[in-house]
Design a protein around this motif. Structure first.
Motif, short mmCIF file in Angstrom:
data_model
loop_
_atom_site.label_atom_id
_atom_site.label_comp_id
_atom_site.label_asym_id
_atom_site.label_seq_id
_atom_site.Cartn_x
_atom_site.Cartn_y
_atom_site.Cartn_z
N THR A 194 0.83 -1.20 0.00
CA THR A 194 0.00 0.00 0.00
C THR A 194 0.87 1.25 0.00
N ASN A 197 2.06 2.09 -3.25
CA ASN A 197 0.95 2.37 -4.18
C ASN A 197 0.69 1.21 -5.13
N ASP A 198 1.06 0.01 -4.71
CA ASP A 198 0.78 -1.19 -5.49
C ASP A 198 -0.48 -1.82 -4.91
N TYR A 199 -1.62 -1.24 -5.27
CA TYR A 199 -2.87 -1.64 -4.65
C TYR A 199 -3.31 -3.05 -5.04
N GLN A 230 -9.41 2.53 -4.59
CA GLN A 230 -9.61 2.28 -6.01
C GLN A 230 -10.98 2.77 -6.49
#
Length: 290
Positions: A194, A197-199, A230
Motif C-alpha cells: 500500500t 501504491n501497489d494496490y 480504487q
C-alpha cells in the motif's frame, strides 16, 4: 454521516441456492466430519476416512445416477480427486486446522540455540533503533535456520521501520515461501504494498488473509480500504461492513477505524449522488443509519 447501528439479529442475506454437484455433496459431508476434529494431525489421519464415509452417505441418499457414478471405480476416483483439490477452498474447517497446525510449527523460536541468540541480539538492536545492526543479526539467525520465520519477519520489520518498503516486501515474500499461511506476513506485506501504491498486490494479500483467517476482521478491513482507494465502493462497503460487524462483536476499539472509512465512503457516494448504493449495502448487512 449519521450514526451506524448494527442490528443484533445478524445478516439478512438472500441465498441463491443452486443444486450441488456430486462432488460438492461429498465435500459438504466431508467438511461436516472435519469440523469435529481438533488438530492438523487428526485431519491428516482422518481425512480419507471422512471422505469415504461421506461418499457412503451421499450414495445412500443420492439419486440413481449418483449411486451409479459412485459404484464405478472411475467415479470414485474422480470424486476423490475433486475432494483433494477443492476441499480446502470449500471447507473453512479444513483451512483452519491446517493454519493452526502450521502456526504452531513456524511461529516459534528456532531449534538452533545460536540462531536464537542472534535473534535476541537483533531485537535488542532494533529496540535501540539500530536497524542496520538488527538486520545483520537477524540475517545471521536465518543463515543458521532457513525456516526461522520470526527472524525473517523481523528483517522485514526493520526495513519497514526505515521506510524501505521494497526490501520489506522482499523479506515478507521469503517468509511466505516458508509459511504460506503466515498471517503476520500477509498483513504486513499488504501494508508495505500500500505504501508503494501497489494496490493490486496489497489487495491480493488482504484477500488471502480473509480467506485463511475468515474470523479475523483485518483482512476484510484492509481489503475494504484498498477498494475504497480504487473507488470500488460496492466492494469497499462489503468488506468494511463485514469488518465493522466483527469489531463490534468483539468489543474492539478498532470499530472506530472501520466507521471512519465507512464515513468516507458515505461522503464520496453522497458527492456522486449514489447514496442508494450505500443504503442498499447497509440494508444487506442489517445496519441501520440513524
Amino acid at each position: 454521516m449519521k450514526r451506524l447501528i448494527t442490528v443484533a439479529t445478524g445478516l439478512l442475506l438472500t441465498l441463491h441456492l443452486q443444486a450441488q454437484t456430486l462432488s460438492e455433496k461429498v465435500m459438504q459431508q466431508t467438511c461436516d466430519c472435519v469440523s469435529e476434529l481438533t488438530s492438523l494431525q487428526q485431519l491428516q489421519d482422518s481425512l480419507q476416512d471422512c471422505t469415504t464415509k461421506a461418499m457412503v452417505a451421499v450414495m445412500q441418499a443420492g439419486t440413481a445416477e449418483e449411486r451409479e457414478t459412485l459404484g464405478r471405480v472411475e467415479g470414485i476416483t474422480g470424486v476423490f480427486k475433486d475432494v483433494k483439490e477443492q476441499l480446502p477452498d470449500y471447507c473453512y474447517n479444513m483451512r483452519r486446522l491446517v493454519v493452526e497446525g502450521k502456526t504452531k510449527e513456524f511461529y516459534k523460536l528456532s531449534a538452533n540455540s545460536k540462531a536464537n541468540k542472534h535473534y535476541d541480539t537483533g531485537n535488542q538492536l532494533m529496540d535501540r533503533g539500530d536497524y542496520p545492526g538488527a538486520i545483520k543479526a537477524f540475517e545471521k539467525a536465518v543463515k543458521l535456520d532457513r525456516n526461522f520465520v520470526y527472524a525473517i519477519d523481523h528483517i522485514a520489520v526493520a526495513y519497514r521501520r526505515q521506510e524501505n518498503f521494497a526490501e520489506a516486501v522482499k523479506y515478507y515474500q521469503q517468509s511466505l515461501e516458508v509459511f504460506p499461511e503466515g498471517n503476520l506476513a500477509h498483513l504486513n506485506i499488504a501494508v508495505a504494498y500500500t505504501f508503494l501504491n501497489d494496490y493490486d498486490n496489497a489487495l491480493k494479500h488482504y484477500k488471502q488473509l480473509a480467506y485463511l483467517y475468515q474470523d479475523d476482521p483485518e483482512g476484510y478491513f484492509g481489503a475494504g480500504k484498498i477498494f475504497m482507494l480504487q473507488a470500488n465502493y460496492a466492494d469497499a462497503l462489503d468488506n468494511l461492513f463485514t469488518a465493522h460487524r466483527m469489531y463490534e462483536k468483539a468489543g474492539s476499539a478498532y470499530k472506530q477505524d472501520s466507521e471512519k472509512l465507512i464515513t468516507i465512503v458515505y461522503g464520496e457516494l453522497k458527492n456522486k449522488g449514489q447514496l442508494d448504493l450505500f443504503m442498499q449495502k447497509a440494508k444487506e448487512f442489517n445496519i441501520e443509519i440513524n
